[in-house]
Design a protein around this motif. Structure first.
Motif, PDB file in Angstrom:
ATOM      1  N   ALA A  56       5.857   5.218  -4.812  1.00 42.11           N
ATOM      2  CA  ALA A  56       6.565   6.076  -3.857  1.00 42.11           C
ATOM      3  C   ALA A  56       7.328   5.189  -2.885  1.00 42.11           C
ATOM      4  N   LEU A  57       8.630   5.459  -2.775  1.00 41.85           N
ATOM      5  CA  LEU A  57       9.519   4.622  -1.971  1.00 41.85           C
ATOM      6  C   LEU A  57      10.241   5.486  -0.956  1.00 41.85           C
ATOM      7  N   ARG A  58      10.574   4.874   0.181  1.00 39.75           N
ATOM      8  CA  ARG A  58      11.180   5.652   1.262  1.00 39.75           C
ATOM      9  C   ARG A  58      12.278   4.851   1.952  1.00 39.75           C
TER      10      ARG A  58
ATOM     11  N   ILE B  36       0.366   1.995   0.835  1.00 41.41           N
ATOM     12  CA  ILE B  36       0.650   0.574   0.655  1.00 41.41           C
ATOM     13  C   ILE B  36       1.345   0.053   1.913  1.00 41.41           C
ATOM     14  N   ASN B  37       0.819  -1.022   2.450  1.00 37.76           N
ATOM     15  CA  ASN B  37       1.464  -1.671   3.595  1.00 37.76           C
ATOM     16  C   ASN B  37       1.679  -3.138   3.236  1.00 37.76           C
ATOM     17  N   ASP B  38       2.706  -3.376   2.441  1.00 39.85           N
ATOM     18  CA  ASP B  38       2.982  -4.709   1.922  1.00 39.85           C
ATOM     19  C   ASP B  38       4.495  -4.927   1.949  1.00 39.85           C
TER      20      ASP B  38
ATOM     21  N   LEU C 145       8.461   0.377  -0.410  1.00 41.38           N
ATOM     22  CA  LEU C 145       7.276   0.948  -1.044  1.00 41.38           C
ATOM     23  C   LEU C 145       6.269   1.350   0.018  1.00 41.38           C
ATOM     24  N   PHE C 146       5.751   2.591  -0.065  1.00 44.76           N
ATOM     25  CA  PHE C 146       4.746   3.007   0.917  1.00 44.76           C
ATOM     26  C   PHE C 146       3.507   3.643   0.297  1.00 44.76           C
ATOM     27  N   ALA C 147       3.529   3.983  -0.983  1.00 42.04           N
ATOM     28  CA  ALA C 147       2.357   4.574  -1.620  1.00 42.04           C
ATOM     29  C   ALA C 147       2.390   4.300  -3.111  1.00 42.04           C
ATOM     30  N   TYR C 148       1.192   4.320  -3.730  1.00 42.03           N
ATOM     31  CA  TYR C 148       1.077   3.925  -5.138  1.00 42.03           C
ATOM     32  C   TYR C 148      -0.104   4.651  -5.768  1.00 42.03           C
TER      33      TYR C 148
END
Length: 394
Positions: free
Chosen positions: A73-75, A175-177, A56-59
């Motif tokens: 958003a996943l990468r 998102i940085n989790d 996960l990198f963005a929400y």
């Protein structure tokens, strides 16, 4: 605005499958993202993280000020997926899409150099607009996006990015989790999207090929028909469309009549019409990717018995050497195709939703640019084994 039709020259691939090489068509840089509309975005995001190894990198959602959509958003490498759900219960467009298709692709987005001119060319060539170019400027750069309809209920979005590229899409926050499971589970190692397959009803192939040529300026990269690809139960015809740089490849696939129900008809029945069926992800080490997927609990397609003895005999007669151990390939149900330049390694997941409508392919190319056509029969047979278990092979 007049569309300039590109001149192409036909070349013959080693196995008599038609491939084409474009003269030139600017604008496209590759796939940008694929968005799926799903019933529960939070749970879908968890599946793609834990099972398929995405991060996960963005929400966007209620916490970020979005009152209408929640999206994750996943990468993985350069492969970007968005899973989205509507928040208000009266979003009729979303509800109709979900009821008809289940969890399914809504948008296949392309990175472009100039969004406005790409959109204008498409509209002049007869595209149907979803929304015209819209520009968003932030502290870390700008984004211009526009969307048109393509086959069924699927869209294509043109995405132009400027600046340092840290802004993803309007309304999303970074998102940085890291997922704690990342410390336990091996990386799947997906690098980029190789292609996305679209299934369509029989009789639609010619008009859709013409649409991609006329509206998007794509060319025919590869084609095959049911005289080559068929089993007792099913056959298909396919044309792979590509942009001029051949960074974007979209196989268009229709069933061939004269057979019993095959996997394309099964998709069309349960998806409720045309749409995206499979996502092909490039990896640099398919054995490691296959092992990681299996350790994450992903069910993969079982290659029919007899495939690997035939492969060994083929290698012996042709005096071809593989870098990989065939016993390991067999252990992970990895298939191999060849041409005069190199070979392709590919494996397939079983459907990733309850409806048998979507799956992932992972592939490794060793100087091979084709689509595994010599494996199509074995792939069909493997899928038909699963269709029979589902009671859909008749």
């Amino acid at each position: 605005m007049n569309i300039q039709r590109q001149q192409v020259r036909s070349v013959q691939s080693p196995d008599n499958f038609v491939m084409n090489v474009p003269a030139h068509h600017p604008s496209y840089l590759g796939f940008d993202y694929v968005e799926l509309w799903v019933g529960n975005a939070k749970q879908a995001a968890s599946f793609y993280k834990t099972r398929l190894g995405f991060s996960l990198f963005a929400y966007r959602g209620l916490e970020t000020g979005s009152r209408t959509w929640t999206s994750y958003a996943l990468r993985q490498g350069e492969v970007t997926l968005i899973v989205s759900s509507a928040l208000p219960p009266d979003n009729d467009t979303f509800n109709a899409h979900l009821a008809r298709h289940g969890d399914a692709v809504r948008d296949i987005a392309f990175r472009v150099t100039e969004c406005e001119s790409t959109y204008d060319r498409a509209m002049a060539a007869g595209a149907v607009s979803v929304h015209p170019p819209q520009e968003y400027v932030g502290t870390h750069g700008g984004i211009v996006i526009a969307t048109i309809k393509t086959v069924g209920d699927t869209n294509h979005t043109f995405v132009e990015r400027s600046g340092n590229g840290t802004t993803f899409l309007p309304g999303f926050v970074t998102i940085n989790d890291p997922d704690p499971l990342d410390r336990i589970l091996a990386s799947v190692g997906g690098r980029s999207l190789d292609h996305i397959g679209l299934n369509i009803p029989e009789g639609d192939l010619g008009s859709l090929v013409e649409w991609y040529e006329r509206v998007l300026g794509f060319h025919r990269f590869f084609s095959i028909d049911d005289s080559i690809v068929h089993t007792e139960f099913s056959g298909l015809r396919s044309v792979v469309m590509a942009d001029s740089s051949e960074r974007i490849k979209i196989p268009l696939i229709e069933p061939a009549s004269g057979f019993r129900k095959g996997q394309v008809e099964e998709f069309l029945e349960y998806h409720g019409g045309s749409g995206a069926q499979h996502f092909a992800v490039l990896t640099d080490d398919i054995l490691a990717s296959s092992q990681a997927l299996r350790e994450r609990g992903v069910s993969t397609l079982k290659v029919p018995s007899g495939y690997y003895p035939r492969l060994r005999e083929f290698l012996r007669v042709r005096d071809i050497k593989l870098q990989e151990d065939i016993e390991l390939l067999a252990q992970y149900d990895i298939m191999v195709d060849f041409d005069k330049n190199g070979y392709l390694l590919q494996m397939f997941t079983k459907p990733i939703t309850d409806r048998p409508t979507a799956f992932f392919e992972f592939l490794q190319r060793r100087n091979f640019e084709g689509f595994g056509a010599n494996n199509f029969r074995a792939i069909f047979e493997a899928i038909e084994q699963e269709q029979e278990r589902r009671g859909n092979l008749h």
